[in-house]
Motif scaffolding. Structure first.
Motif, short mmCIF file in Angstrom:
data_model
loop_
_atom_site.label_atom_id
_atom_site.label_comp_id
_atom_site.label_asym_id
_atom_site.label_seq_id
_atom_site.Cartn_x
_atom_site.Cartn_y
_atom_site.Cartn_z
N THR A 1 0.85 -1.18 0.00
CA THR A 1 0.00 0.00 0.00
C THR A 1 0.89 1.24 0.00
N VAL A 2 0.53 2.21 -0.83
CA VAL A 2 1.28 3.46 -0.96
C VAL A 2 0.32 4.60 -0.61
N SER A 3 0.62 5.30 0.49
CA SER A 3 -0.22 6.41 0.94
C SER A 3 0.48 7.74 0.65
N TRP A 4 -0.26 8.67 0.03
CA TRP A 4 0.30 9.97 -0.34
C TRP A 4 -0.79 11.02 -0.17
N LEU A 5 -0.53 12.01 0.67
CA LEU A 5 -1.52 13.04 0.98
C LEU A 5 -1.15 14.39 0.37
N PHE A 6 -2.20 15.16 0.03
CA PHE A 6 -2.04 16.56 -0.36
C PHE A 6 -2.36 17.48 0.82
N SER A 7 -3.29 17.06 1.68
CA SER A 7 -3.59 17.81 2.90
C SER A 7 -4.20 16.87 3.92
N GLY A 8 -4.09 17.26 5.20
CA GLY A 8 -4.60 16.43 6.28
C GLY A 8 -3.53 15.56 6.90
N GLU A 9 -3.97 14.65 7.74
CA GLU A 9 -3.04 13.76 8.45
C GLU A 9 -3.80 12.48 8.82
N GLY B 1 3.22 15.23 1.34
CA GLY B 1 4.59 15.19 0.85
C GLY B 1 5.45 14.12 1.47
N GLU B 2 4.85 13.19 2.22
CA GLU B 2 5.61 12.12 2.86
C GLU B 2 5.03 10.77 2.45
N LEU B 3 5.91 9.86 2.05
CA LEU B 3 5.49 8.54 1.63
C LEU B 3 5.42 7.58 2.80
N ASN B 4 4.29 6.86 2.90
CA ASN B 4 4.19 5.70 3.77
C ASN B 4 3.92 4.49 2.87
N LEU B 5 4.83 3.53 2.89
CA LEU B 5 4.70 2.33 2.08
C LEU B 5 4.70 1.11 2.99
N MET B 6 3.64 0.32 2.93
CA MET B 6 3.51 -0.88 3.74
C MET B 6 3.48 -2.11 2.83
N ASP C 1 6.56 -5.36 6.05
CA ASP C 1 7.54 -4.29 6.10
C ASP C 1 6.80 -2.95 6.07
N PHE C 2 7.48 -1.91 6.57
CA PHE C 2 6.91 -0.57 6.55
C PHE C 2 8.04 0.42 6.33
N ARG C 3 7.85 1.35 5.40
CA ARG C 3 8.85 2.37 5.08
C ARG C 3 8.21 3.75 5.09
N HIS C 4 8.98 4.72 5.59
CA HIS C 4 8.56 6.12 5.58
C HIS C 4 9.68 6.92 4.91
N TYR C 5 9.30 7.78 3.97
CA TYR C 5 10.30 8.54 3.22
C TYR C 5 9.75 9.91 2.87
N VAL C 6 10.59 10.94 3.04
CA VAL C 6 10.21 12.32 2.70
C VAL C 6 11.09 12.79 1.55
#
Length: 329
Positions: free
Chosen positions: A90-98, A114-119, A157-162
């Motif tokens: 799963t690839v989560s990408w936001l424009f606004s919110g949290e 602007g921050e990638l969460n990939l699970m 696995d879980f990755r976070h990248y900015v």
């Protein structure tokens, strides 16, 4: 994000027949979304462009939901209880919110603009997603990537990248997977992929060098964007077959435009996708559903979510049947 449709369709995908390589301006297929309510008519609605009848995969990208901007004080926001995944990322990408993310790997993270969460689901994972109390407007995309056979039983696995945005004449580009415009994401993928947010200034045009082995999809979020000779409105996705070495994007409006560019080499394996599971056969899906319903250790447990997990929908009273991309002419 879970696919919380009460009657999800089954999808079986295979490689399409390779056709002529484009010369000059690429041919663009315009895909329009369908509206899907998540969890019922009072819940948040999304616009789904993948999968659909005319296209089921772009590279290994197999699912694309586009949502918002939603005033969550009015709609209630996102509250997706713990649910399972197999055979995908799963690839989560936001424009606004949290959005607050918890999973059975023990990850507790936040999805921010602007921050990638990939699970990585692999053999099995479960997670929950809830918009935070300080979120006023929720707006973004939720994407899935199918894992190839040799990796579909990989560990959770879980990755976070900015990513650091790259600024060019007329555009700002944030590459969260793969490489584009001189920027490269360090996040590993199991097949060649591209994922990038592109913000275009008013009336700006940008030409991007791309991998000719990739097929591409441009999902427009805001504004009117011309991709080659096709004019794309918000929520539409323009698909380009492999072959072109460049893609030209033009903002046709006097306001800033924004889009997400997806790409990858054509996925050459057949997959069966139903609810939140990706397998290779009807039996794979049946087994995954049974193990989720029986609280198998395959999916682990999500700690910290104040509520029950999502039950799996009832399987159709038939063998899950093939559904393919149409052959190229």
């Amino acid at each position: 994000m879970s696919n919380v449709e009460t009657d999800p369709v089954e999808v079986r995908c295979g490689t399409e027949v390779d056709g002529e390589r484009a010369t000059g301006a690429p041919r663009v297929e315009v895909l329009t979304p369908r509206d899907v309510p998540l969890g019922g008519p009072r819940a948040m609605a999304v616009r789904r462009t993948l999968p659909q009848r005319t296209r089921t995969l772009i590279g290994a990208w197999c699912f694309a939901d586009h949502y918002g901007p939603d005033d969550v004080s009015d709609t209630g926001g996102m509250d997706v209880a713990p649910h399972p995944h197999t055979g995908l990322q799963t690839v989560s990408w936001l424009f606004s919110g949290e959005i607050e993310h918890r999973d059975s790997l023990g990850s507790h993270a936040f999805v921010r603009p602007g921050e990638l969460n990939l699970m990585t689901g692999g053999y099995g994972i479960s997670h929950s997603e809830v918009s935070t109390p300080r979120t006023t407007v929720l707006h973004g995309v939720q994407l899935w990537v199918a894992l190839p056979e040799e990796h579909r039983a990989t560990a959770r696995d879980f990755r976070h990248y900015v990513p650091e945005p790259v600024r060019t004449d007329g555009a700002e580009i944030s590459v969260f997977l793969g490489s584009l415009a001189g920027a490269a994401s360090p996040v590993p993928t199991f097949t060649p992929l591209l994922g990038a947010e592109i913000v275009l200034r008013p009336r700006a045009t940008v030409t991007l060098a791309v991998d000719p082995a990739f097929e591409h999809g441009l999902l427009v979020d805001r504004g009117t964007v011309r991709l080659a000779d096709a004019l794309l409105d918000p929520a539409e996705l323009g698909y380009v077959h492999p072959g072109p070495r460049t893609l030209t994007l033009a903002n046709e409006s006097d306001d800033t435009a924004r889009a997400v560019l997806l790409g990858g080499t054509p996925f050459e394996e057949e997959i069966v996708m139903w609810w939140n599971f990706i397998g290779r056969s009807h039996e794979d899906i049946v087994r995954a559903r049974e193990e989720w319903e029986n609280s198998s250790e395959r999916f682990g447990a999500v700690e910290g979510y104040p509520g029950d997990r999502l039950p799996a929908p009832v399987l159709p009273n038939a063998t899950l049947t093939p559904r393919r991309n149409p052959p190229r002419h």
